[in-house]
Motif scaffolding. Structure first.
Motif, PDB file in Angstrom:
ATOM      1  N   LEU A 165      -0.659  12.518  19.769  1.00 19.40           N
ATOM      2  CA  LEU A 165      -0.391  11.627  18.700  1.00 19.40           C
ATOM      3  C   LEU A 165      -1.070  10.826  17.411  1.00 19.40           C
ATOM      4  N   ASN A 166      -1.798  11.604  16.969  1.00 16.18           N
ATOM      5  CA  ASN A 166      -2.438  11.607  15.722  1.00 16.18           C
ATOM      6  C   ASN A 166      -1.292  12.424  15.094  1.00 16.18           C
ATOM      7  N   THR A 167      -0.762  13.699  14.956  1.00 13.86           N
ATOM      8  CA  THR A 167       0.448  13.688  14.624  1.00 13.86           C
ATOM      9  C   THR A 167       1.644  13.143  14.537  1.00 13.86           C
ATOM     10  N   LEU A 168       2.310  12.283  15.793  1.00 11.60           N
ATOM     11  CA  LEU A 168       2.789  11.523  15.884  1.00 11.60           C
ATOM     12  C   LEU A 168       2.974  10.446  14.663  1.00 11.60           C
ATOM     13  N   THR A 169       1.681   9.783  15.227  1.00 12.96           N
ATOM     14  CA  THR A 169       1.342   8.332  14.210  1.00 12.96           C
ATOM     15  C   THR A 169       1.636   9.380  12.917  1.00 12.96           C
ATOM     16  N   LYS A 170       1.519   9.913  11.886  1.00 18.56           N
ATOM     17  CA  LYS A 170       1.716  10.814  10.976  1.00 18.56           C
ATOM     18  C   LYS A 170       2.629  11.003  10.621  1.00 18.56           C
ATOM     19  N   ALA A 171       3.846  11.342  11.611  1.00 22.55           N
ATOM     20  CA  ALA A 171       5.086  11.682  10.763  1.00 22.55           C
ATOM     21  C   ALA A 171       5.916  10.328  11.095  1.00 22.55           C
ATOM     22  N   LEU A 172       5.573   8.746  11.954  1.00 21.20           N
ATOM     23  CA  LEU A 172       6.496   8.230  11.692  1.00 21.20           C
ATOM     24  C   LEU A 172       6.065   6.937  10.103  1.00 21.20           C
ATOM     25  N   PHE A 173       4.766   7.329   9.803  1.00 16.27           N
ATOM     26  CA  PHE A 173       4.896   6.577   8.771  1.00 16.27           C
ATOM     27  C   PHE A 173       5.205   7.143   7.375  1.00 16.27           C
ATOM     28  N   GLU A 174       5.396   8.541   7.420  1.00 23.65           N
ATOM     29  CA  GLU A 174       5.713   9.004   6.578  1.00 23.65           C
ATOM     30  C   GLU A 174       7.461   9.268   6.108  1.00 23.65           C
ATOM     31  N   ASP A 175       7.997   9.398   7.591  1.00 25.96           N
ATOM     32  CA  ASP A 175       9.540   8.638   7.588  1.00 25.96           C
ATOM     33  C   ASP A 175       9.602   7.337   6.760  1.00 25.96           C
ATOM     34  N   LYS A 176       8.797   6.437   7.357  1.00 23.39           N
ATOM     35  CA  LYS A 176       8.552   4.840   6.261  1.00 23.39           C
ATOM     36  C   LYS A 176       8.861   4.834   5.179  1.00 23.39           C
ATOM     37  N   GLY A 177       8.280   6.333   4.020  1.00 23.64           N
ATOM     38  CA  GLY A 177       8.280   6.318   3.461  1.00 23.64           C
ATOM     39  C   GLY A 177       6.710   6.143   2.485  1.00 23.64           C
ATOM     40  N   PHE A 178       5.981   6.653   3.517  1.00 30.06           N
ATOM     41  CA  PHE A 178       4.521   6.295   2.925  1.00 30.06           C
ATOM     42  C   PHE A 178       3.885   7.705   2.800  1.00 30.06           C
ATOM     43  N   THR A 179       2.946   7.872   1.627  1.00 26.51           N
ATOM     44  CA  THR A 179       1.940   9.104   1.674  1.00 26.51           C
ATOM     45  C   THR A 179       0.758   9.209   2.401  1.00 26.51           C
ATOM     46  N   VAL A 180       1.054  10.347   3.956  1.00 27.97           N
ATOM     47  CA  VAL A 180      -0.424   9.750   4.788  1.00 27.97           C
ATOM     48  C   VAL A 180      -0.713  11.003   4.323  1.00 27.97           C
ATOM     49  N   TYR A 181      -2.108  10.697   5.441  1.00 30.54           N
ATOM     50  CA  TYR A 181      -3.075  12.109   5.250  1.00 30.54           C
ATOM     51  C   TYR A 181      -3.936  11.485   6.402  1.00 30.54           C
ATOM     52  N   PHE A 182      -4.770  12.891   7.227  1.00 34.90           N
ATOM     53  CA  PHE A 182      -5.400  12.861   8.268  1.00 34.90           C
ATOM     54  C   PHE A 182      -6.635  12.659   7.054  1.00 34.90           C
ATOM     55  N   ASP A 183      -8.241  12.179   7.875  1.00 33.34           N
ATOM     56  CA  ASP A 183      -9.608  11.330   7.618  1.00 33.34           C
ATOM     57  C   ASP A 183     -10.280  12.520   7.189  1.00 33.34           C
ATOM     58  N   ASN A 184      -9.665  13.435   7.704  1.00 36.74           N
ATOM     59  CA  ASN A 184     -10.843  14.816   7.946  1.00 36.74           C
ATOM     60  C   ASN A 184     -10.486  15.973   6.332  1.00 36.74           C
ATOM     61  N   THR A 185      -9.120  16.011   6.288  1.00 35.01           N
ATOM     62  CA  THR A 185      -8.302  16.764   4.953  1.00 35.01           C
ATOM     63  C   THR A 185      -9.058  16.573   3.339  1.00 35.01           C
ATOM     64  N   GLU A 186      -8.652  16.678   2.693  1.00 35.06           N
ATOM     65  CA  GLU A 186      -9.100  16.841   1.094  1.00 35.06           C
ATOM     66  C   GLU A 186      -7.857  15.478   0.599  1.00 35.06           C
ATOM     67  N   TYR A 193       0.664  -1.223   0.147  1.00 34.26           N
ATOM     68  CA  TYR A 193       0.231   0.053  -0.036  1.00 34.26           C
ATOM     69  C   TYR A 193       0.996   0.684   0.404  1.00 34.26           C
ATOM     70  N   LYS A 194      -0.027   2.231  -0.260  1.00 37.95           N
ATOM     71  CA  LYS A 194       1.165   3.263  -0.836  1.00 37.95           C
ATOM     72  C   LYS A 194       0.956   4.638   0.377  1.00 37.95           C
ATOM     73  N   TYR A 195      -0.519   3.994   0.804  1.00 37.14           N
ATOM     74  CA  TYR A 195      -1.976   5.434   0.827  1.00 37.14           C
ATOM     75  C   TYR A 195      -1.890   4.746   2.797  1.00 37.14           C
ATOM     76  N   ILE A 196      -1.810   5.874   3.531  1.00 34.65           N
ATOM     77  CA  ILE A 196      -2.287   5.648   5.256  1.00 34.65           C
ATOM     78  C   ILE A 196      -3.158   6.552   5.252  1.00 34.65           C
ATOM     79  N   ILE A 197      -3.914   6.419   5.881  1.00 35.80           N
ATOM     80  CA  ILE A 197      -5.209   6.913   6.451  1.00 35.80           C
ATOM     81  C   ILE A 197      -4.856   7.212   7.914  1.00 35.80           C
ATOM     82  N   VAL A 198      -4.921   8.499   8.880  1.00 31.95           N
ATOM     83  CA  VAL A 198      -4.352   8.178  10.061  1.00 31.95           C
ATOM     84  C   VAL A 198      -6.442   9.356  10.537  1.00 31.95           C
ATOM     85  N   PRO A 199      -6.961   8.429  11.300  1.00 31.24           N
ATOM     86  CA  PRO A 199      -8.174   9.949  11.920  1.00 31.24           C
ATOM     87  C   PRO A 199      -7.097  11.259  12.804  1.00 31.24           C
TER      88      PRO A 199
END
Length: 249
Positions: A45-66, A25-31
């Motif tokens: 916690l949500n910002t940290l989760t997003k940052a950790l997955f981005e550091d692993k190379g994933f493209t991460v979005y919050f669930d309420n963003t476009e 999977y390329k994309y990950i969605i974080v609530p």
């Protein structure tokens, strides 16, 4: 014959184990709010989760963003993060789950633990401990296979030459910030946090686009975007200081 059969079975075993460390999977969605907490991005916690997955190379979005069209057209291209808490009197326990579009658990981390008494420190330590389960995962997207056993730190951006008006008496000093900062929304702007996570600066909205009144705990100034690059500018001993910032909104 039995020896050859054993070698074949052993090879199959290693093959299955290698596949289990591959994320297709390329994309990950974080609530923006985990179910066991009361507030959005509580304890960061949500910002940290997003940052950790981005550091692993994933493209991460919050669930309420476009959400980009590629995911909007097919939500099964993204995994959704769920964070579970296991109540304990003296230990904070968190487990990370990655679920597909049908709600099935694709990956489950180990139970991260922390014995810290302060909630913010305990939750962040437990999340980081749980995330160590992803240290040896490979990320596969489209055709190439990218091994993400090690985290690649963001490369710093060189500060471009700054033109100083001839009538400016104070000299201009350019400095550079290398660490990537993550913008966490607040009621009147943003707070910038590092990967610790620790709040390092506040940004207050102004009437101008891409211009914020800012404070880093030591100096008051402005954060402004020029030619696609963010700068924190303030005066120190009558000298204009311009620090290059790397910000992830």
């Amino acid at each position: 014959m039995k020896r050859y059969l054993f070698i074949i079975l052993l090879a199959i075993s290693f093959s299955v184990q290698a596949q289990s460390n591959t994320v297709n999977y390329k994309y990950i969605i974080v609530p923006e709010k985990f179910s066991f907490l009361k507030q959005m991005n509580q304890y960061g916690l949500n910002t940290l989760t997003k940052a950790l997955f981005e550091d692993k190379g994933f493209t991460v979005y919050f669930d309420n963003t476009e959400i980009p069209q590629e995911i909007a057209a097919d939500r099964c291209k993204a995994l959704v993060v769920e964070l579970q808490e296991k109540n304990s009197m003296f230990v904070t326990n968190l487990t990370l789950l990655l679920k597909d579009c049908k709600g099935a658990v694709v990956i489950k981390s180990k139970e991260g633990k922390s014995r810290e008494k302060e909630y913010e420190i305990a939750y962040n330590d437990a999340l980081r401990d749980a995330f160590t389960s992803f240290n040896h995962f490979n990320y596969v997207a489209d055709q190439p296979t990218m091994t993400t056993n090690t985290v690649t730190l963001p490369t710093s951006t060189t500060t471009p030459p700054k033109t100083v008006p001839s009538n400016q008496i104070a000299a201009t000093k350019a400095e550079q910030k290398e660490a990537l900062l993550y913008a966490q929304p607040i009621s009147n702007g943003y707070q910038l946090i590092d990967a610790t996570p620790k709040i390092v600066m506040t940004l207050l909205k102004t009437s101008m686009e891409d211009c914020y009144i800012s404070n880093n705990g030591n100096a008051n100034g402005i954060v402004i975007k020029k030619n696609g690059i963010w700068f924190f500018e303030y005066y120190k001993n009558n000298v204009l200081v311009s620090e290059n910032l790397s910000i992830k909104f």
